[in-house]
Design a protein around this motif. Structure first.
Motif, mmCIF file in Angstrom:
data_model
loop_
_atom_site.group_PDB
_atom_site.id
_atom_site.type_symbol
_atom_site.label_atom_id
_atom_site.label_comp_id
_atom_site.label_asym_id
_atom_site.label_seq_id
_atom_site.Cartn_x
_atom_site.Cartn_y
_atom_site.Cartn_z
ATOM 1 N N ALA A 198 -3.146 -1.349 -9.298
ATOM 2 C CA ALA A 198 -1.790 -1.747 -9.693
ATOM 3 C C ALA A 198 -1.687 -3.263 -9.809
ATOM 4 C CB ALA A 198 -0.763 -1.218 -8.691
ATOM 5 N N VAL A 199 -2.323 -3.967 -8.859
ATOM 6 C CA VAL A 199 -2.303 -5.437 -8.892
ATOM 7 C C VAL A 199 -2.962 -5.949 -10.170
ATOM 8 C CG1 VAL A 199 -3.214 -7.520 -7.816
ATOM 9 C CG2 VAL A 199 -2.197 -5.736 -6.405
ATOM 10 N N ASP A 200 -4.089 -5.334 -10.547
ATOM 11 C CA ASP A 200 -4.779 -5.746 -11.776
ATOM 12 C C ASP A 200 -3.859 -5.638 -12.980
ATOM 13 O OD1 ASP A 200 -7.091 -6.302 -10.430
ATOM 14 O OD2 ASP A 200 -8.077 -4.394 -10.886
ATOM 15 N N LEU A 201 -3.115 -4.531 -13.067
ATOM 16 C CA LEU A 201 -2.225 -4.346 -14.214
ATOM 17 C C LEU A 201 -1.088 -5.357 -14.182
ATOM 18 C CD1 LEU A 201 -1.312 -2.809 -16.722
ATOM 19 C CD2 LEU A 201 -0.086 -1.224 -15.224
ATOM 20 N N VAL A 202 -0.495 -5.571 -12.999
ATOM 21 C CA VAL A 202 0.617 -6.520 -12.875
ATOM 22 C C VAL A 202 0.180 -7.912 -13.327
ATOM 23 C CG1 VAL A 202 2.098 -7.748 -11.247
ATOM 24 C CG2 VAL A 202 1.866 -5.268 -11.094
ATOM 25 N N GLU A 203 -1.031 -8.326 -12.926
ATOM 26 C CA GLU A 203 -1.514 -9.653 -13.318
ATOM 27 C C GLU A 203 -1.702 -9.762 -14.823
ATOM 28 O OE1 GLU A 203 -5.022 -10.204 -10.989
ATOM 29 O OE2 GLU A 203 -3.913 -10.898 -9.228
ATOM 30 N N ALA A 257 0.837 -1.201 0.000
ATOM 31 C CA ALA A 257 0.000 0.000 0.000
ATOM 32 C C ALA A 257 0.872 1.251 0.000
ATOM 33 C CB ALA A 257 -0.895 -0.005 1.231
ATOM 34 N N PRO A 258 0.502 2.278 -0.769
ATOM 35 C CA PRO A 258 1.294 3.516 -0.816
ATOM 36 C C PRO A 258 1.025 4.403 0.389
ATOM 37 C CG PRO A 258 -0.653 3.729 -2.188
ATOM 38 C CD PRO A 258 -0.655 2.329 -1.673
ATOM 39 N N LYS A 259 2.002 5.234 0.709
ATOM 40 C CA LYS A 259 1.787 6.248 1.731
ATOM 41 C C LYS A 259 0.922 7.356 1.136
ATOM 42 C CE LYS A 259 6.215 5.345 3.971
ATOM 43 N NZ LYS A 259 7.525 5.918 4.365
ATOM 44 N N ARG A 260 0.466 8.210 1.967
ATOM 45 C CA ARG A 260 -0.382 9.305 1.511
ATOM 46 C C ARG A 260 0.356 10.143 0.471
ATOM 47 N NH1 ARG A 260 -3.587 13.502 5.505
ATOM 48 N NH2 ARG A 260 -4.892 14.462 3.879
ATOM 49 N N ASP A 261 -0.350 10.510 -0.578
ATOM 50 C CA ASP A 261 0.181 11.344 -1.659
ATOM 51 C C ASP A 261 1.226 10.607 -2.510
ATOM 52 O OD1 ASP A 261 -1.407 13.476 -0.858
ATOM 53 O OD2 ASP A 261 0.141 14.190 0.539
ATOM 54 N N GLN A 262 1.330 9.280 -2.361
ATOM 55 C CA GLN A 262 2.246 8.514 -3.201
ATOM 56 C C GLN A 262 1.469 7.723 -4.253
ATOM 57 O OE1 GLN A 262 4.663 6.191 -0.396
ATOM 58 N NE2 GLN A 262 6.440 7.297 -1.175
ATOM 59 N N LEU A 263 2.147 7.445 -5.359
ATOM 60 C CA LEU A 263 1.575 6.621 -6.416
ATOM 61 C C LEU A 263 2.395 5.347 -6.568
ATOM 62 C CD1 LEU A 263 0.840 9.269 -9.206
ATOM 63 C CD2 LEU A 263 -0.822 8.186 -7.673
ATOM 64 N N ILE A 264 1.735 4.304 -7.001
ATOM 65 C CA ILE A 264 2.423 3.054 -7.316
ATOM 66 C C ILE A 264 2.690 3.049 -8.820
ATOM 67 C CG2 ILE A 264 2.307 0.541 -7.291
ATOM 68 C CD1 ILE A 264 0.188 0.803 -5.080
ATOM 69 N N ARG A 265 3.962 3.009 -9.199
ATOM 70 C CA ARG A 265 4.324 3.010 -10.604
ATOM 71 C C ARG A 265 4.685 1.596 -11.046
ATOM 72 N NH1 ARG A 265 9.607 6.146 -12.469
ATOM 73 N NH2 ARG A 265 10.521 4.324 -11.446
ATOM 74 N N VAL A 266 4.138 1.182 -12.168
ATOM 75 C CA VAL A 266 4.432 -0.130 -12.733
ATOM 76 C C VAL A 266 5.142 0.067 -14.064
ATOM 77 C CG1 VAL A 266 3.469 -2.317 -13.555
ATOM 78 C CG2 VAL A 266 2.360 -1.100 -11.662
ATOM 79 N N ARG A 267 6.336 -0.528 -14.171
ATOM 80 C CA ARG A 267 7.102 -0.464 -15.417
ATOM 81 C C ARG A 267 7.256 -1.878 -15.963
ATOM 82 N NH1 ARG A 267 10.014 4.231 -16.272
ATOM 83 N NH2 ARG A 267 11.666 3.136 -17.397
ATOM 84 N N VAL A 268 7.104 -2.029 -17.275
ATOM 85 C CA VAL A 268 7.236 -3.325 -17.945
ATOM 86 C C VAL A 268 8.315 -3.204 -19.004
ATOM 87 C CG1 VAL A 268 6.074 -5.122 -19.263
ATOM 88 C CG2 VAL A 268 4.789 -3.792 -17.573
ATOM 89 N N ASN A 269 9.360 -4.036 -18.861
ATOM 90 C CA ASN A 269 10.494 -4.018 -19.800
ATOM 91 C C ASN A 269 11.069 -2.612 -19.954
ATOM 92 O OD1 ASN A 269 10.133 -6.776 -20.252
ATOM 93 N ND2 ASN A 269 8.739 -6.427 -21.962
ATOM 94 N N GLY A 270 11.165 -1.891 -18.828
ATOM 95 C CA GLY A 270 11.793 -0.575 -18.809
ATOM 96 C C GLY A 270 10.887 0.583 -19.175
ATOM 97 N N LYS A 271 9.624 0.315 -19.564
ATOM 98 C CA LYS A 271 8.701 1.381 -19.956
ATOM 99 C C LYS A 271 7.539 1.458 -18.970
ATOM 100 C CE LYS A 271 9.713 0.984 -24.915
ATOM 101 N NZ LYS A 271 9.134 0.778 -26.273
ATOM 102 N N GLN A 272 7.148 2.686 -18.617
ATOM 103 C CA GLN A 272 6.062 2.846 -17.678
ATOM 104 C C GLN A 272 4.747 2.369 -18.292
ATOM 105 O OE1 GLN A 272 6.023 6.156 -15.007
ATOM 106 N NE2 GLN A 272 3.825 6.492 -15.240
ATOM 107 N N ALA A 273 4.061 1.497 -17.547
ATOM 108 C CA ALA A 273 2.783 0.974 -18.012
ATOM 109 C C ALA A 273 1.605 1.614 -17.285
ATOM 110 C CB ALA A 273 2.734 -0.534 -17.816
ATOM 111 N N GLY A 274 1.868 2.263 -16.123
ATOM 112 C CA GLY A 274 0.785 2.909 -15.386
ATOM 113 C C GLY A 274 1.249 3.381 -14.031
ATOM 114 N N ALA A 275 0.467 4.307 -13.434
ATOM 115 C CA ALA A 275 0.720 4.803 -12.083
ATOM 116 C C ALA A 275 -0.623 4.887 -11.375
ATOM 117 C CB ALA A 275 1.409 6.157 -12.123
ATOM 118 N N PHE A 276 -0.697 4.351 -10.135
ATOM 119 C CA PHE A 276 -1.988 4.190 -9.479
ATOM 120 C C PHE A 276 -1.911 4.639 -8.021
ATOM 121 C CE2 PHE A 276 -1.353 0.952 -12.698
ATOM 122 C CZ PHE A 276 -2.489 1.093 -13.497
#
Length: 235
Positions: free
Chosen positions: A216-221, A191-210
C-alpha cells in the motif's frame, strides 16, 4: 529573500477586454491568474504573491503598475487573451534584450504553456505595452489563445483547460525564479488487522487493495502527486 510575484489578470470590471464565442477576456484572465496563484501557494515556497485584482473590478493600467512598484515586486506577470482572428500562444517583454530574469521567465512560461496547451507557437516577442514599460521590475505579458477563433475558444470554454493554463504559468515562473517545491506528504499507512485489507483511493476512485502495508505504501508514494486526493482505510 522571498520573491515577490505580482500577478496581473488583464482587464476587468467595465473593461471586458476581448470578447467572442460567448467568452470575455476579463473572466478568463482572472481564472488563469487565480489558478496560477493557487498552485504557487500550495506547492511552492520562497515567495509572496499579490494580484492587481481579486475579482471582476475595474483597475487602470496605471494603478496596476503603481501598485507593483510600491510593493517592490521582483517580477510582474500580466495575463491576457488574444483576438484578431489568429490562433496560438505568444508572450511579450518590453525590449528586444530584457533582463536575465525577464528572459528566463519568458522562456520557461512560454515553453510550459505551449507544451500543456498544444497551441501553435506564435513566438516570444517584445512590445511597448504599458505594464511592461512602466513596471520597475522584470515583466512578461502572455496572450493565451484567440477568443474569436473557434478552435481556441473551444479550449478556453473548458474549465479544466483554463486551470491547465494557470498551472503552466505557475510552473514556468517557479522554474525560472528558482522556487522550491513543498515536500509531498503521503498519508501514513498502519498495519491491518487479521483478515483486513488496506484500500487506497485516489480522487474518489479505488486504486488498489492490499493485505501487506508495504504494498500500500508503494502505491501511495507513486500517486502522491500535487493535487491528488488520497484516502487510505481498512476494509
Amino acid at each position: 529573500m522571498a520573491k515577490k510575484i505580482f500577478i496581473d489578470p488583464g482587464h476587468g470590471g467595465k473593461d471586458p477586454g476581448a470578447t467572442g464565442n460567448g467568452l470575455k477576456e476579463k473572466d478568463l484572465t482572472l481564472a488563469i491568474a487565480r489558478e496560477c496563484r493557487r498552485v504557487l501557494q500550495q506547492e511552492y515556497t520562497g515567495h509572496s504573491i499579490r494580484m492587481s485584482r481579486e475579482k471582476d473590478q475595474t483597475v487602470s493600467l496605471r494603478q496596476r503598475t503603481e501598485e507593483a512598484n510600491r510593493w517592490g515586486a521582483h517580477f510582474f506577470l500580466s495575463i491576457h487573451i488574444n483576438a484578431g482572428g489568429g490562433t496560438g500562444f505568444e508572450s511579450y517583454r518590453y525590449v528586444k534584450q530584457g533582463s536575465a530574469m525577464t528572459m528566463a521567465v519568458q522562456k520557461e512560461v512560454h515553453a510550459v504553456v505551449l507544451a500543456r496547451s498544444g497551441w501553435k507557437d506564435r513566438r516570444k516577442k517584445w512590445a511597448n505595452f504599458h505594464v511592461l514599460r512602466e513596471s520597475k521590475m522584470p515583466a512578461v505579458l502572455t496572450e493565451n489563445g484567440f477568443i474569436d477563433t473557434g478552435a481556441d475558444a473551444a479550449k478556453l470554454k473548458d474549465p479544466a483547460f483554463v486551470k491547465k493554463l494557470g498551472r503552466a504559468h505557475a510552473e514556468g515562473l517557479a522554474k525560472a525564479l528558482g522556487l522550491k517545491k513543498k515536500p509531498s506528504s503521503a498519508p501514513p499507512v498502519s498495519a491491518p488487522k487479521r483478515d483486513q485489507l488496506i484500500r487506497v483511493r485516489v480522487n474518489g476512485k479505488q486504486a488498489g487493495a492490499f493485505a501487506q502495508p508495504e504494498n500500500a505504501v508503494d502505491l501511495v508514494e507513486k500517486v502522491a502527486k500535487p493535487g491528488a486526493v488520497i484516502d487510505v482505510n481498512m476494509v
